[in-house]
Design a protein around this motif. Structure first.
Motif, mmCIF file in Angstrom:
data_model
loop_
_atom_site.group_PDB
_atom_site.id
_atom_site.type_symbol
_atom_site.label_atom_id
_atom_site.label_comp_id
_atom_site.label_asym_id
_atom_site.label_seq_id
_atom_site.Cartn_x
_atom_site.Cartn_y
_atom_site.Cartn_z
ATOM 1 N N LEU A 183 0.842 -1.192 0.000
ATOM 2 C CA LEU A 183 0.000 0.000 0.000
ATOM 3 C C LEU A 183 0.877 1.243 0.000
ATOM 4 O O LEU A 183 2.058 1.196 0.349
ATOM 5 C CB LEU A 183 -0.911 0.013 1.230
ATOM 6 C CG LEU A 183 -1.896 -1.154 1.384
ATOM 7 C CD1 LEU A 183 -2.635 -1.043 2.710
ATOM 8 C CD2 LEU A 183 -2.876 -1.196 0.227
ATOM 9 N N VAL A 184 0.285 2.356 -0.380
ATOM 10 C CA VAL A 184 0.962 3.646 -0.240
ATOM 11 C C VAL A 184 0.252 4.437 0.861
ATOM 12 O O VAL A 184 -0.927 4.197 1.130
ATOM 13 C CB VAL A 184 0.931 4.444 -1.575
ATOM 14 C CG1 VAL A 184 1.790 3.784 -2.614
ATOM 15 C CG2 VAL A 184 -0.488 4.661 -2.080
ATOM 16 N N PRO A 185 1.009 5.337 1.495
ATOM 17 C CA PRO A 185 2.392 5.701 1.259
ATOM 18 C C PRO A 185 3.359 4.851 2.082
ATOM 19 O O PRO A 185 2.945 4.095 2.964
ATOM 20 C CB PRO A 185 2.437 7.155 1.739
ATOM 21 C CG PRO A 185 1.466 7.171 2.887
ATOM 22 C CD PRO A 185 0.357 6.232 2.484
ATOM 23 N N ALA A 186 4.641 5.018 1.756
ATOM 24 C CA ALA A 186 5.720 4.465 2.570
ATOM 25 C C ALA A 186 6.829 5.504 2.613
ATOM 26 O O ALA A 186 7.130 6.147 1.600
ATOM 27 C CB ALA A 186 6.242 3.159 1.986
ATOM 28 N N LEU A 187 7.420 5.673 3.775
ATOM 29 C CA LEU A 187 8.474 6.673 3.959
ATOM 30 C C LEU A 187 9.797 5.975 4.201
ATOM 31 O O LEU A 187 9.944 5.209 5.151
ATOM 32 C CB LEU A 187 8.137 7.588 5.145
ATOM 33 C CG LEU A 187 9.112 8.727 5.423
ATOM 34 C CD1 LEU A 187 9.140 9.714 4.263
ATOM 35 C CD2 LEU A 187 8.755 9.442 6.724
ATOM 36 N N ASP A 188 10.752 6.232 3.319
ATOM 37 C CA ASP A 188 12.103 5.668 3.415
ATOM 38 C C ASP A 188 12.992 6.709 4.090
ATOM 39 O O ASP A 188 13.218 7.791 3.545
ATOM 40 C CB ASP A 188 12.618 5.332 2.014
ATOM 41 C CG ASP A 188 13.972 4.649 2.025
ATOM 42 O OD1 ASP A 188 14.641 4.612 3.087
ATOM 43 O OD2 ASP A 188 14.390 4.147 0.964
ATOM 44 N N LEU A 189 13.501 6.361 5.267
ATOM 45 C CA LEU A 189 14.312 7.310 6.033
ATOM 46 C C LEU A 189 15.780 7.294 5.641
ATOM 47 O O LEU A 189 16.584 8.017 6.231
ATOM 48 C CB LEU A 189 14.180 7.010 7.530
ATOM 49 C CG LEU A 189 12.767 7.087 8.106
ATOM 50 C CD1 LEU A 189 12.798 6.801 9.600
ATOM 51 C CD2 LEU A 189 12.133 8.429 7.824
ATOM 52 N N ALA A 190 16.141 6.452 4.686
ATOM 53 C CA ALA A 190 17.508 6.378 4.144
ATOM 54 C C ALA A 190 18.514 5.841 5.148
ATOM 55 O O ALA A 190 19.712 5.931 4.922
ATOM 56 C CB ALA A 190 17.961 7.738 3.613
ATOM 57 N N ASP A 191 18.057 5.287 6.260
ATOM 58 C CA ASP A 191 18.957 4.673 7.229
ATOM 59 C C ASP A 191 18.611 3.195 7.428
ATOM 60 O O ASP A 191 19.002 2.575 8.406
ATOM 61 C CB ASP A 191 18.890 5.413 8.567
ATOM 62 C CG ASP A 191 17.499 5.357 9.207
ATOM 63 O OD1 ASP A 191 16.580 4.777 8.589
ATOM 64 O OD2 ASP A 191 17.334 5.879 10.322
ATOM 65 N N GLY A 192 17.821 2.674 6.480
ATOM 66 C CA GLY A 192 17.380 1.296 6.578
ATOM 67 C C GLY A 192 15.988 1.137 7.141
ATOM 68 O O GLY A 192 15.431 0.040 7.112
ATOM 69 N N ASN A 193 15.418 2.230 7.651
ATOM 70 C CA ASN A 193 14.072 2.175 8.227
ATOM 71 C C ASN A 193 13.029 2.637 7.224
ATOM 72 O O ASN A 193 13.191 3.676 6.568
ATOM 73 C CB ASN A 193 13.989 3.050 9.481
ATOM 74 C CG ASN A 193 14.681 2.410 10.670
ATOM 75 O OD1 ASN A 193 14.346 1.297 11.053
ATOM 76 N ND2 ASN A 193 15.650 3.112 11.241
ATOM 77 N N ILE A 194 11.956 1.860 7.124
ATOM 78 C CA ILE A 194 10.816 2.197 6.295
ATOM 79 C C ILE A 194 9.596 2.290 7.204
ATOM 80 O O ILE A 194 9.335 1.388 8.001
ATOM 81 C CB ILE A 194 10.553 1.130 5.217
ATOM 82 C CG1 ILE A 194 11.817 0.858 4.382
ATOM 83 C CG2 ILE A 194 9.378 1.546 4.332
ATOM 84 C CD1 ILE A 194 12.244 2.004 3.499
ATOM 85 N N ILE A 195 8.852 3.381 7.084
ATOM 86 C CA ILE A 195 7.629 3.545 7.863
ATOM 87 C C ILE A 195 6.454 3.496 6.900
ATOM 88 O O ILE A 195 6.401 4.261 5.921
ATOM 89 C CB ILE A 195 7.616 4.873 8.633
ATOM 90 C CG1 ILE A 195 8.836 4.967 9.557
ATOM 91 C CG2 ILE A 195 6.329 5.007 9.445
ATOM 92 C CD1 ILE A 195 8.960 6.298 10.267
ATOM 93 N N SER A 196 5.525 2.609 7.158
ATOM 94 C CA SER A 196 4.302 2.531 6.369
ATOM 95 C C SER A 196 3.130 3.026 7.206
ATOM 96 O O SER A 196 3.282 3.288 8.407
ATOM 97 C CB SER A 196 4.054 1.093 5.897
ATOM 98 O OG SER A 196 3.871 0.236 7.013
#
Length: 213
Positions: A51-64
């Motif tokens: 599903l969207v959205p997803a936030l890529d924090l560029a440190d290996g963490n993804i928040i959906s």
């Protein structure tokens, strides 16, 4: 931060509003729901729910999940808060947002519409009636609650937009797409008009996104 989102997705739209209201920058990564990009292996590796959205924090963490993303932004970046001070006032704003996030949007998102039309073989007229039924039901509640608050000003709470508007504006956009009669929702319409005069809402508006068509 990279925000994987779709221009017309209500959940994506609410997160974009939160970014803009808080004055935060992000990289826009389009995910075309119509082409099934959210179900492809590369996206499922980021967000297994697809599903969207997803936030890529560029440190290996993804928040959906949009509520989690917005709460992360609110708790991590303290400037330009989306919530008022005080536990009761914050709860009231969260309740307004939850009417949209819990009681309207989940019944009317793309997955539900496809299920009604394809799996249950409902004609488009009945799908549209389903959509309108739950939007009107939720908007009636919102209108009544806001009418009771004589101190709210031009927005849902206080003198500036915040969390409630992050949820409300995308739902109004959806209501207009499906020809919901907004003439009886005078308070909601005035709030929408006040918001759309602000640059933050203009930048977040679906039709102004790079993947809009």
């Amino acid at each position: 931060m990279k925000l994987y989102n779709y221009w017309r997705s209500g959940t994506s739209y609410r997160v974009r509003i939160a970014f803009e209201l808080k004055g935060l920058s992000y990289e826009y990564v389009p995910v075309d729901l119509r082409e099934g990009a959210h179900k492809r292996a590369n996206y499922l590796a980021l967000n297994p729910q697809g599903l969207v959205p997803a936030l890529d924090l560029a440190d290996g963490n993804i928040i959906s999940q949009s509520p989690a993303i917005i709460e992360f932004l609110e708790e991590t970046y303290l400037e330009n808060p989306l919530l008022p001070n005080g536990g009761v006032e914050r709860a009231k704003v969260r309740a307004l947002a939850s009417i949209v996030g819990c009681d309207i949007h989940p019944l009317n998102n793309l997955r539900i519409m496809k299920y009604l039309k394809n799996d249950l073989e409902q004609p488009q007229a009945k799908v549209d009636a389903w959509i309108k039924r739950w939007i009107v039901d939720g908007f009636q509640a919102l209108e009544a609650i806001l009418k009771q608050d004589n101190s709210r000003g031009d927005f849902c709470h206080g003198g500036k937009p915040g969390l409630a508007e992050c949820y409300l504006l995308p739902q109004i956009y959806s209501a207009q797409r499906f020809n919901v009669d907004m003439s009886t929702f005078k308070i909601l319409t005035k709030i929408e008009q006040a918001c759309l005069k602000l640059e933050a809402f203009e930048r977040a508006y679906p039709d102004n996104q790079p993947d809009a068509d």
